[in-house]
Every structure is written in C-alpha cells, then in structure tokens.
Motif scaffolding. Sequence first.
Motif, PDB file in Angstrom:
ATOM      1  N   UNK A  22      29.897  42.698  43.258  1.00 40.61           N
ATOM      2  CA  UNK A  22      28.728  43.243  42.560  1.00 40.61           C
ATOM      3  C   UNK A  22      28.566  42.565  41.211  1.00 40.61           C
ATOM      4  N   UNK A  23      27.400  42.647  40.637  1.00 39.08           N
ATOM      5  CA  UNK A  23      27.124  41.971  39.366  1.00 39.08           C
ATOM      6  C   UNK A  23      28.122  42.396  38.290  1.00 39.08           C
ATOM      7  N   UNK A  24      28.800  41.413  37.723  1.00 36.56           N
ATOM      8  CA  UNK A  24      29.753  41.702  36.650  1.00 36.56           C
ATOM      9  C   UNK A  24      29.033  41.956  35.321  1.00 36.56           C
ATOM     10  N   UNK A  46      52.441  43.738  52.187  1.00 33.13           N
ATOM     11  CA  UNK A  46      51.850  44.088  53.476  1.00 33.13           C
ATOM     12  C   UNK A  46      50.643  45.009  53.303  1.00 33.13           C
ATOM     13  N   UNK A  47      50.722  45.889  52.306  1.00 32.15           N
ATOM     14  CA  UNK A  47      49.641  46.845  52.088  1.00 32.15           C
ATOM     15  C   UNK A  47      49.002  46.645  50.714  1.00 32.15           C
ATOM     16  N   UNK A  48      47.719  46.963  50.618  1.00 25.93           N
ATOM     17  CA  UNK A  48      47.024  46.965  49.332  1.00 25.93           C
ATOM     18  C   UNK A  48      47.371  48.272  48.625  1.00 25.93           C
ATOM     19  N   UNK A  49      48.298  48.211  47.686  1.00 24.86           N
ATOM     20  CA  UNK A  49      48.735  49.411  46.978  1.00 24.86           C
ATOM     21  C   UNK A  49      47.983  49.596  45.666  1.00 24.86           C
ATOM     22  N   UNK A  50      47.518  48.500  45.083  1.00 31.91           N
ATOM     23  CA  UNK A  50      46.698  48.570  43.873  1.00 31.91           C
ATOM     24  C   UNK A  50      45.937  47.256  43.736  1.00 31.91           C
ATOM     25  N   UNK A  51      44.860  47.299  42.980  1.00 34.87           N
ATOM     26  CA  UNK A  51      44.072  46.101  42.703  1.00 34.87           C
ATOM     27  C   UNK A  51      43.861  45.992  41.199  1.00 34.87           C
ATOM     28  N   UNK A  52      43.517  44.801  40.759  1.00 36.43           N
ATOM     29  CA  UNK A  52      43.295  44.587  39.324  1.00 36.43           C
ATOM     30  C   UNK A  52      42.054  45.334  38.861  1.00 36.43           C
ATOM     31  N   UNK A  53      41.014  45.298  39.698  1.00 37.15           N
ATOM     32  CA  UNK A  53      39.762  45.970  39.344  1.00 37.15           C
ATOM     33  C   UNK A  53      39.388  47.014  40.397  1.00 37.15           C
ATOM     34  N   UNK A  54      38.635  48.006  39.950  1.00 35.59           N
ATOM     35  CA  UNK A  54      38.148  49.063  40.840  1.00 35.59           C
ATOM     36  C   UNK A  54      36.649  49.241  40.628  1.00 35.59           C
ATOM     37  N   UNK A  55      35.954  49.631  41.688  1.00 34.09           N
ATOM     38  CA  UNK A  55      34.513  49.823  41.616  1.00 34.09           C
ATOM     39  C   UNK A  55      34.164  51.295  41.432  1.00 34.09           C
ATOM     40  N   UNK A  56      33.028  51.528  40.805  1.00 34.75           N
ATOM     41  CA  UNK A  56      32.486  52.878  40.697  1.00 34.75           C
ATOM     42  C   UNK A  56      31.653  53.183  41.941  1.00 34.75           C
TER      43      UNK A  56
END
Length: 408
Positions: A22-24, A46-56
């Motif tokens: 999405x537009x930054x 193996x699993x996505x446990x956290x990400x650097x960024x999160x979306x609203x």
Amino acid sequence: MENNWKNIKLSEIGKIITGKTPSTKEKENFGGKIPFLTPSDDMDSRYVLKTIRYLTDVGVNKLSNKIVPKNSICTSCIGSQLGKVTITTEDTVSNQQINTIIPNKNYNYMFVYYLMLLVGKRLNYISKTSTAVPIINKNDFSEMVVEVPNKDIQYRISVILDSIDSKIEVNNKIIANLEEQAQAIFKSWFVDFEPFQDGNFVESELGMIPEGWEVKNIKSLMEFETGSEPGAKNYSINKNMRIPFYRVGEMLSETNIFVKKKLLKDRVTSKEDVLVSFDGTVGRVVTGLVGGYSSGIKKITPKVETISSNLIYVLFKSKLIQDIINQNATGTTILHASKSIDYMYIPYNDEIYSNFSLVIDPLINIIRVLKEENKKLAEIRDALLPKLMSGEIDVSNIKIKGEEVKNE
C-alpha cells in the motif's frame, strides 16, 4: 517410485497470490496489527512470528484481495532472498516480491511448505550465482512443475520432517531464553552497574562509571578481520574439496554455497569465533560457524586475555553496541557500518571482565551445543527432504506417531 505420484503445476496446488505494497505516503496504512511480510523479514524461520511492519485496517481494506490466511505458503521471488519460504500464522499481506500459495483441500499445507523449501533451495542458489537481479514472476512461478503424491503420503512425509523441525524450534526457544539471560546480566553489570553500587562512581565520557574503571575503544581490546570475496563464479553447490561460504544473508541459516579454501586468503572462521555483519543487514551476530565469510562480515577475536569470545558475542548482541552500529550506518540501498567501530567505547575493568566471562561462559557454551545439535538436525532434514519428495523413500508403510499435521 510409487504410481500415485504425479507431475503438476504449482497453480494446481491452490490459489496463488502476488502481494502488493500500500502507499507508504499514506501514513494511515501502517501501524496496525495485520502482519505485512516482505523479504526483509525473517523468512528463514518456518513460521511468520513477527514482521517489521504491520498494516492498519485502512491499509488492508485497500488490498482486500491480497490477504492470505493462516497456513499459506509464502515464497520470496526476487533478489538475494529468492527462494526463501515461510508459513503464515494468521491473516497476512505480503509485498509484491512474494508469491503465496493457499493450498486447496487436496494438499497438506505442511507438505506444500517442504515441497517449496526444496524448490526454494534451487532458486536461492540461482540468486547467489546470478550477476543480474534474479526474479520469478507470478506466471513463471505458477507454471513451475513439481511432483506430488496423494494426501495420505503427503501427511506421512510432512510428519517425518515436522518432527525434526519441531525439535529445532524447541532448541531455538531455549537458545532465545539463554540469550535473554546473558543480555540481562550484561545490562546489569555494564550499563546499570548494579553489582557495584556500594562503591564510588566517577565522571567519564560515558557518564558516571565505577571508580577504578576506564573507558576504552574496543579496537584496543579486539581484532577485526574483514572477510574475502572469491566471486560468484567460484561458488559451487558441490562440497567436494570445498568449505562452506557465508554471506550476510546466510549468517542466520545454513549456507548452500561452497568455495575452495585457497580462494579465501586465510579468511576462515572456527566454531569459537564471532562474526558480525557491517554491510547490508548490519548488526547480525553469530558464533559457531565454520568456513569462509564475505567482505560484508568481520571476524572479531580477543586481543587481551580478559576478553573471551563468549564475552565478544554477548557484547555485540547488546543494545549498547547494536545502537552504535545502527546509528552510524550509512547508505540508502545498502548500509555500511564499518566506521561505527570507531565510536564503540565501553566501560572497562580487567578483573570485572574476567569475572563476567566466567558467569556467561556456561550460558553461551550451552547455546553453542544447541546450535550444533540444530545444525546436525538440519543436515538430517535436508538429506531426507529430496528423497522423501521424490518418492525414493517409501513412507506408505511407515507407522506415524505423534501430532498430526493437517490442513486447517
């Protein structure tokens, strides 16, 4: 090979979705709770446990057709992270550099993960030896042909491989706990000075420190050796007469690149050495690797007896040093942080540093043992993977015990 194995396209396994960013420029798109997966995140897990960024919710609503559910299989399809594979643990959105498979009812999601892991290893090797930026678009990705068995065999294969990875993950949790303990002790001793509060404190360029201590730049205490570059044309997947070669991208996982030792100019590391990345993804710290290492990495060894390799490992993982590395990194596309070493001043006392090493040595030694066990488990898994995924090992009559791994 069993007759129930067949060749299919990846598109037949399930729906394939290419992510989108999405537009930054619109700040309301970011800062929510929906994971936004990119190749910059930890796709070695193996699993996505956290990400650097999160979306609203606002950001996700603009990409509603890009949401992938729990147990979807994400594959990075561009650049140096090409071929990295991970599994979502909740509704997730990825960027356009990732293609995601949402398996249909005929395919076990864990089997699909291991299938793509095998495909990804080949893709990842291409990325390490290509001079251009490698990319697999959605159409090429969808048309890739793989060999698959019926769902019962898929289940049996996935349980065998899952049992190995589950043990690795248990070990990783223990390692993380030990790392936290070591960092808590470091902060107590060298940031908050808690064990020394009964004594006098004096002013220094770092603020108040215990009397009898001094401030030193770590270059006076440690040696920094930059790795070498044998060149992509000398990379090989053949281990014969070669040693493992680690670049920044392989520091946290096993490498599938091997080079001839004579090309490394004696820039080789042993299990006790500490490696830190100063180019690209800066601030990665590892120990226990054996092999060659690239110019984006420095091997750090003690100059004085009071400094141990274990102490160096804990020091460079500390917030104190990590902040200095990140604050002094320069560059836009690729970060460079070698000059940060000039700003690494620490409070120092010979006797205290010797005592600190005695305290943390048992913790870091256990970490090394667990990492070595994980390495052996990963080697077993990687040896089994192609044989199970080709049907060379017949699992139809193997009695499976333990937790089932099913599509949800």
